[in-house]
Design a protein around this motif. Structure first.
Motif, mmCIF file in Angstrom:
data_model
loop_
_atom_site.group_PDB
_atom_site.id
_atom_site.type_symbol
_atom_site.label_atom_id
_atom_site.label_comp_id
_atom_site.label_asym_id
_atom_site.label_seq_id
_atom_site.Cartn_x
_atom_site.Cartn_y
_atom_site.Cartn_z
ATOM 1 N N CYS A 154 7.492 28.256 -17.342
ATOM 2 C CA CYS A 154 7.043 27.799 -16.200
ATOM 3 C C CYS A 154 7.556 28.573 -14.995
ATOM 4 C CB CYS A 154 7.516 26.218 -15.665
ATOM 5 S SG CYS A 154 7.088 26.021 -14.211
ATOM 6 N N TRP A 206 9.232 18.411 -15.009
ATOM 7 C CA TRP A 206 8.524 18.557 -16.266
ATOM 8 C C TRP A 206 8.050 17.243 -16.702
ATOM 9 C CZ3 TRP A 206 6.748 22.484 -18.699
ATOM 10 C CH2 TRP A 206 7.056 23.821 -18.640
ATOM 11 N N ARG A 207 6.865 17.174 -17.217
ATOM 12 C CA ARG A 207 6.364 15.893 -17.689
ATOM 13 C C ARG A 207 5.415 15.988 -18.753
ATOM 14 N NH1 ARG A 207 9.666 14.612 -14.926
ATOM 15 N NH2 ARG A 207 9.659 13.365 -12.958
ATOM 16 N N ASP A 208 5.391 15.149 -19.775
ATOM 17 C CA ASP A 208 4.343 15.306 -20.840
ATOM 18 C C ASP A 208 3.192 14.417 -20.719
ATOM 19 O OD1 ASP A 208 4.968 12.815 -21.748
ATOM 20 O OD2 ASP A 208 6.036 12.922 -23.565
ATOM 21 N N ASP A 249 13.995 16.754 -15.257
ATOM 22 C CA ASP A 249 13.772 17.247 -13.796
ATOM 23 C C ASP A 249 15.111 18.238 -13.504
ATOM 24 O OD1 ASP A 249 12.028 15.168 -13.477
ATOM 25 O OD2 ASP A 249 13.728 13.839 -12.879
ATOM 26 N N THR A 276 17.529 24.257 -20.938
ATOM 27 C CA THR A 276 16.782 24.797 -19.877
ATOM 28 C C THR A 276 18.103 25.809 -19.466
ATOM 29 O OG1 THR A 276 16.457 24.226 -17.523
ATOM 30 C CG2 THR A 276 18.464 23.296 -18.298
ATOM 31 N N SER A 289 11.288 27.700 -17.139
ATOM 32 C CA SER A 289 10.908 27.532 -18.641
ATOM 33 C C SER A 289 11.812 26.687 -19.185
ATOM 34 C CB SER A 289 10.813 28.898 -19.426
ATOM 35 O OG SER A 289 9.968 29.832 -18.444
ATOM 36 N N TYR A 320 1.748 19.435 -21.347
ATOM 37 C CA TYR A 320 2.946 19.329 -20.580
ATOM 38 C C TYR A 320 2.763 20.004 -19.096
ATOM 39 C CZ TYR A 320 5.510 18.211 -24.498
ATOM 40 O OH TYR A 320 6.100 17.512 -25.860
ATOM 41 N N GLU A 321 3.221 19.338 -18.259
ATOM 42 C CA GLU A 321 3.343 20.038 -16.615
ATOM 43 C C GLU A 321 4.260 20.359 -15.977
ATOM 44 O OE1 GLU A 321 -0.227 18.671 -14.298
ATOM 45 O OE2 GLU A 321 1.253 18.207 -12.910
ATOM 46 N N CYS A 322 4.465 21.427 -15.567
ATOM 47 C CA CYS A 322 5.603 21.791 -14.839
ATOM 48 C C CYS A 322 5.274 21.702 -13.191
ATOM 49 C CB CYS A 322 6.162 22.918 -15.120
ATOM 50 S SG CYS A 322 7.265 23.898 -13.865
ATOM 51 N N ASN A 323 5.775 20.810 -12.533
ATOM 52 C CA ASN A 323 5.504 20.436 -11.150
ATOM 53 C C ASN A 323 6.496 20.656 -10.148
ATOM 54 O OD1 ASN A 323 4.081 19.439 -8.969
ATOM 55 N ND2 ASN A 323 2.856 17.883 -10.138
ATOM 56 N N ARG A 328 0.156 23.881 -16.215
ATOM 57 C CA ARG A 328 0.301 23.351 -17.449
ATOM 58 C C ARG A 328 0.144 24.220 -18.872
ATOM 59 N NH1 ARG A 328 -4.472 18.907 -18.371
ATOM 60 N NH2 ARG A 328 -3.041 17.173 -18.148
#
Ligand SMILES: *[C@@H]1O[C@H](CO)[C@@H](O)[C@H](O)[C@H]1NC(C)=O
Length: 168
Positions: free
Chosen positions: A39, A55-57, A65, A86, A97, A111-114, A123
């Motif tokens: 990310c 970060w969410r799955d 977070d 991390t 990342s 997975y999404e990094c927002n 994603r």
């Protein structure tokens, strides 16, 4: 819906830079192994003191977070306890990342990094397959099956061009 819109924006960007035609990076791992979920936000404008990064799955579970340049695992889902690495030294470069360790097949999925502050979502699709590769760390990206990757890139490019013709 909002998320999807944002993703669409970043898709267009990668399409035009032609580095990756897909808007979703695919990474592969094997059970017991580890994998890097990238990310990287390069466009600048990140808030002073560091943005919030979520970060969410696939289940919207909290993977990690990052708040004000610090990893916050207080609300992390139990299934990720002790398995997410991390790299704070990279945060100032916009690199959020993570590495997921001790992979299980159940980790497979998107997975999404927002990063809400800059309206950015990225994603990554993780596939953890049963096939074991002894003692090697799988690399992110389309390393496996170059020919297969190339043909799917060409197909995607073709469909992008075709749909672009409709728009123009
Ligand atoms: C981002 O950070 C990861 C994890 O440390 C590292 O492996 C990767 O090379 C970095 N990527 C860039 C473009 O700096």
């Amino acid at each position: 819906m909002m998320n999807f819109r944002r993703l669409e924006g970043s898709c267009l960007l990668v399409v035009f830079s032609l580095t990756a035609v897909s808007c979703q990076v695919q990474v592969e791992g094997f059970p017991g192994g580890e994998v890097l979920l990238p990310c990287i936000y390069r466009r600048g404008g990140l808030p002073q003191g560091g943005p919030n990064v979520f970060w969410r799955d696939k289940d919207d579970s909290i993977v990690l977070d990052i708040k004000a340049n610090k990893a916050d695992t207080s609300l992390q889902n139990k299934k990720f306890t002790g398995r997410v690495e991390t790299f704070p030294e990279f945060y100032p470069k916009g690199n959020f990342s993570i590495v997921i360790k001790k992979l299980q097949e159940a980790d497979s999925g998107p997975y999404e990094c927002n990063i809400p502050a800059v309206d950015y979502a990225f994603r990554v699709k993780l596939t953890v397959s049963g096939r074991r590769v002894a003692m090697t760390t799988p690399r992110p990206g389309p390393a496996g099956g170059a020919a297969e990757g190339l043909s799917s890139i060409l197909l995607t490019l073709l469909s992008v061009l075709l749909s672009a013709r409709h728009v123009l």
